[in-house]
Design a protein around this motif. Structure first.
Motif, PDB file in Angstrom:
ATOM      1  N   ASN A 142      41.836  15.106  94.832  1.00 51.45           N
ATOM      2  CA  ASN A 142      43.181  16.041  94.868  1.00 51.45           C
ATOM      3  C   ASN A 142      43.190  16.939  93.670  1.00 51.45           C
ATOM      4  O   ASN A 142      42.909  16.365  92.575  1.00 51.45           O
ATOM      5  N   TYR A 143      43.829  17.985  93.849  1.00 51.52           N
ATOM      6  CA  TYR A 143      44.434  18.867  92.808  1.00 51.52           C
ATOM      7  C   TYR A 143      45.770  18.237  92.587  1.00 51.52           C
ATOM      8  O   TYR A 143      46.574  17.905  93.415  1.00 51.52           O
ATOM      9  N   TRP A 144      46.167  18.055  91.243  1.00 56.04           N
ATOM     10  CA  TRP A 144      47.241  17.377  90.742  1.00 56.04           C
ATOM     11  C   TRP A 144      48.294  18.166  90.080  1.00 56.04           C
ATOM     12  O   TRP A 144      47.589  19.221  89.305  1.00 56.04           O
ATOM     13  N   GLY A 145      49.534  18.235  89.906  1.00 56.52           N
ATOM     14  CA  GLY A 145      50.334  18.827  88.997  1.00 56.52           C
ATOM     15  C   GLY A 145      50.594  18.081  87.867  1.00 56.52           C
ATOM     16  O   GLY A 145      50.057  16.613  88.090  1.00 56.52           O
ATOM     17  N   ARG A 146      51.364  18.309  86.883  1.00 57.45           N
ATOM     18  CA  ARG A 146      51.636  17.339  85.857  1.00 57.45           C
ATOM     19  C   ARG A 146      52.839  16.621  86.142  1.00 57.45           C
ATOM     20  O   ARG A 146      53.273  15.761  85.222  1.00 57.45           O
ATOM     21  N   GLY A 147      53.641  16.869  86.922  1.00 59.82           N
ATOM     22  CA  GLY A 147      54.866  16.088  87.210  1.00 59.82           C
ATOM     23  C   GLY A 147      56.167  16.429  86.593  1.00 59.82           C
ATOM     24  O   GLY A 147      56.051  17.367  85.714  1.00 59.82           O
ATOM     25  N   THR A 148      57.212  16.323  87.338  1.00 63.16           N
ATOM     26  CA  THR A 148      58.523  16.344  86.977  1.00 63.16           C
ATOM     27  C   THR A 148      59.515  15.186  87.114  1.00 63.16           C
ATOM     28  O   THR A 148      59.086  14.260  88.016  1.00 63.16           O
ATOM     29  N   GLN A 149      60.214  14.749  86.010  1.00 62.06           N
ATOM     30  CA  GLN A 149      60.794  13.601  85.819  1.00 62.06           C
ATOM     31  C   GLN A 149      62.023  13.686  86.923  1.00 62.06           C
ATOM     32  O   GLN A 149      62.947  14.533  86.559  1.00 62.06           O
ATOM     33  N   VAL A 150      62.404  12.460  87.519  1.00 66.12           N
ATOM     34  CA  VAL A 150      63.494  12.436  88.012  1.00 66.12           C
ATOM     35  C   VAL A 150      64.162  11.012  87.574  1.00 66.12           C
ATOM     36  O   VAL A 150      63.551  10.053  87.619  1.00 66.12           O
ATOM     37  N   THR A 151      65.327  11.153  86.978  1.00 68.51           N
ATOM     38  CA  THR A 151      66.194   9.864  86.879  1.00 68.51           C
ATOM     39  C   THR A 151      67.393   9.918  87.464  1.00 68.51           C
ATOM     40  O   THR A 151      68.122  10.692  87.240  1.00 68.51           O
ATOM     41  N   VAL A 152      67.727   8.572  87.948  1.00 75.67           N
ATOM     42  CA  VAL A 152      68.858   8.478  88.857  1.00 75.67           C
ATOM     43  C   VAL A 152      69.750   7.413  88.141  1.00 75.67           C
ATOM     44  O   VAL A 152      69.199   6.312  88.006  1.00 75.67           O
ATOM     45  N   SER A 153      70.965   7.729  87.689  1.00 72.22           N
ATOM     46  CA  SER A 153      71.596   6.795  86.801  1.00 72.22           C
ATOM     47  C   SER A 153      72.996   7.268  86.595  1.00 72.22           C
ATOM     48  O   SER A 153      73.056   8.420  86.499  1.00 72.22           O
ATOM     49  N   SER A 154      73.684   6.353  86.630  1.00 72.90           N
ATOM     50  CA  SER A 154      75.124   6.739  86.121  1.00 72.90           C
ATOM     51  C   SER A 154      75.461   6.809  84.727  1.00 72.90           C
ATOM     52  O   SER A 154      76.764   6.827  84.241  1.00 72.90           O
TER      53      SER A 154
END
Length: 116
Positions: free
Chosen positions: A104-116
Protein backbone atom coordinates in the motif's frame (compact mmCIF):
# COMPACT_ATOMS: atom_id res chain seq x y z
CA UNK A 1 6.32 11.54 -5.87
CA UNK A 2 3.48 9.66 -4.23
CA UNK A 3 1.77 11.59 -1.46
CA UNK A 4 -1.24 10.90 0.73
CA UNK A 5 -2.00 13.72 3.14
CA UNK A 6 -4.66 13.26 5.77
CA UNK A 7 -6.43 16.16 7.46
CA UNK A 8 -9.50 16.89 9.55
CA UNK A 9 -8.56 15.20 12.78
CA UNK A 10 -8.84 16.82 16.17
CA UNK A 11 -10.41 16.71 19.58
CA UNK A 12 -14.15 16.04 19.72
CA UNK A 13 -16.60 15.19 22.46
CA UNK A 14 -18.32 11.81 22.58
CA UNK A 15 -21.31 11.82 20.26
CA UNK A 16 -19.73 14.39 17.98
CA UNK A 17 -18.69 14.18 14.34
CA UNK A 18 -15.58 14.71 12.27
CA UNK A 19 -14.84 14.48 8.59
CA UNK A 20 -11.40 13.28 7.58
CA UNK A 21 -9.93 13.99 4.17
CA UNK A 22 -7.01 12.41 2.35
CA UNK A 23 -5.51 14.29 -0.58
CA UNK A 24 -3.67 12.08 -3.05
CA UNK A 25 -1.01 13.04 -5.58
CA UNK A 26 1.77 11.45 -7.59
CA UNK A 27 -0.23 8.43 -8.73
CA UNK A 28 -3.45 7.65 -10.59
CA UNK A 29 -5.88 7.86 -7.69
CA UNK A 30 -8.92 6.63 -9.60
CA UNK A 31 -7.55 3.17 -10.38
CA UNK A 32 -6.95 2.12 -6.78
CA UNK A 33 -9.25 0.93 -4.08
CA UNK A 34 -8.70 3.17 -1.07
CA UNK A 35 -8.87 2.43 2.63
CA UNK A 36 -8.89 4.10 6.00
CA UNK A 37 -7.01 2.45 8.84
CA UNK A 38 -6.53 3.46 12.44
CA UNK A 39 -4.07 2.69 15.18
CA UNK A 40 -4.70 3.31 18.84
CA UNK A 41 -1.78 3.58 21.29
CA UNK A 42 -0.35 0.15 22.03
CA UNK A 43 -2.52 -1.56 19.45
CA UNK A 44 -2.13 -2.81 15.92
CA UNK A 45 -3.22 -0.84 12.88
CA UNK A 46 -6.75 -1.94 11.97
CA UNK A 47 -8.80 -1.55 8.83
CA UNK A 48 -11.71 0.87 9.23
CA UNK A 49 -13.23 0.79 5.74
CA UNK A 50 -12.41 0.35 2.07
CA UNK A 51 -13.95 1.90 -1.02
CA UNK A 52 -13.64 0.56 -4.54
CA UNK A 53 -12.45 2.52 -7.55
CA UNK A 54 -16.07 3.13 -8.50
CA UNK A 55 -17.05 4.39 -5.09
CA UNK A 56 -18.65 1.32 -3.54
CA UNK A 57 -17.91 1.12 0.20
CA UNK A 58 -16.78 -2.26 1.45
CA UNK A 59 -15.25 -3.86 4.50
CA UNK A 60 -16.48 -1.57 7.25
CA UNK A 61 -15.14 -2.69 10.61
CA UNK A 62 -17.96 -3.94 12.80
CA UNK A 63 -17.13 -1.29 15.37
CA UNK A 64 -17.88 1.57 12.95
CA UNK A 65 -20.78 0.19 10.91
CA UNK A 66 -23.70 2.57 10.89
CA UNK A 67 -21.57 5.45 12.20
CA UNK A 68 -18.77 5.98 9.66
CA UNK A 69 -19.11 6.59 5.92
CA UNK A 70 -16.24 6.28 3.47
CA UNK A 71 -16.43 8.14 0.17
CA UNK A 72 -14.19 9.44 -2.57
CA UNK A 73 -14.11 12.11 -5.24
CA UNK A 74 -11.99 10.95 -8.15
CA UNK A 75 -12.20 14.39 -9.77
CA UNK A 76 -10.45 15.84 -6.72
CA UNK A 77 -8.18 12.87 -5.96
CA UNK A 78 -9.55 12.90 -2.43
CA UNK A 79 -10.75 10.25 -0.02
CA UNK A 80 -13.11 11.04 2.86
CA UNK A 81 -14.26 9.48 6.10
CA UNK A 82 -17.35 10.91 7.74
CA UNK A 83 -17.36 9.87 11.38
CA UNK A 84 -20.55 10.27 13.38
CA UNK A 85 -21.58 9.41 16.93
CA UNK A 86 -17.94 9.21 17.92
CA UNK A 87 -16.93 7.21 20.96
CA UNK A 88 -13.82 7.38 23.16
CA UNK A 89 -12.75 4.05 21.70
CA UNK A 90 -12.52 5.70 18.28
CA UNK A 91 -9.49 7.62 19.53
CA UNK A 92 -6.59 6.73 17.24
CA UNK A 93 -4.25 7.89 14.54
CA UNK A 94 -6.15 7.57 11.27
CA UNK A 95 -4.33 6.70 8.06
CA UNK A 96 -5.44 6.55 4.47
CA UNK A 97 -3.96 4.02 2.08
CA UNK A 98 -4.03 3.18 -1.60
CA UNK A 99 -4.50 -0.57 -1.84
CA UNK A 100 -1.80 -2.18 -3.95
CA UNK A 101 -0.75 -5.83 -4.28
CA UNK A 102 2.88 -4.78 -4.15
CA UNK A 103 2.33 -2.82 -0.96
CA UNK A 104 0.00 0.00 0.00
CA UNK A 105 0.79 3.65 -0.34
CA UNK A 106 0.35 5.22 3.10
CA UNK A 107 -0.21 8.66 4.48
CA UNK A 108 1.28 9.86 7.77
CA UNK A 109 -1.98 9.99 9.61
CA UNK A 110 -4.22 12.44 11.40
CA UNK A 111 -4.99 12.19 15.11
CA UNK A 112 -8.56 11.81 16.30
CA UNK A 113 -9.21 12.14 20.01
CA UNK A 114 -12.67 11.59 21.44
CA UNK A 115 -12.91 12.86 24.98
CA UNK A 116 -15.07 14.98 27.21
Amino acid sequence: QVQLVESGGGLVQPGGSLRLSCAASGFIFSIYDMSWYRQAPGKERDLVATITTFGAPTNYADSVKGRFIISRDNTKNTLYLQMNRLKPEDTALYYCAAVRRSGNYWGRGTQVTVSS
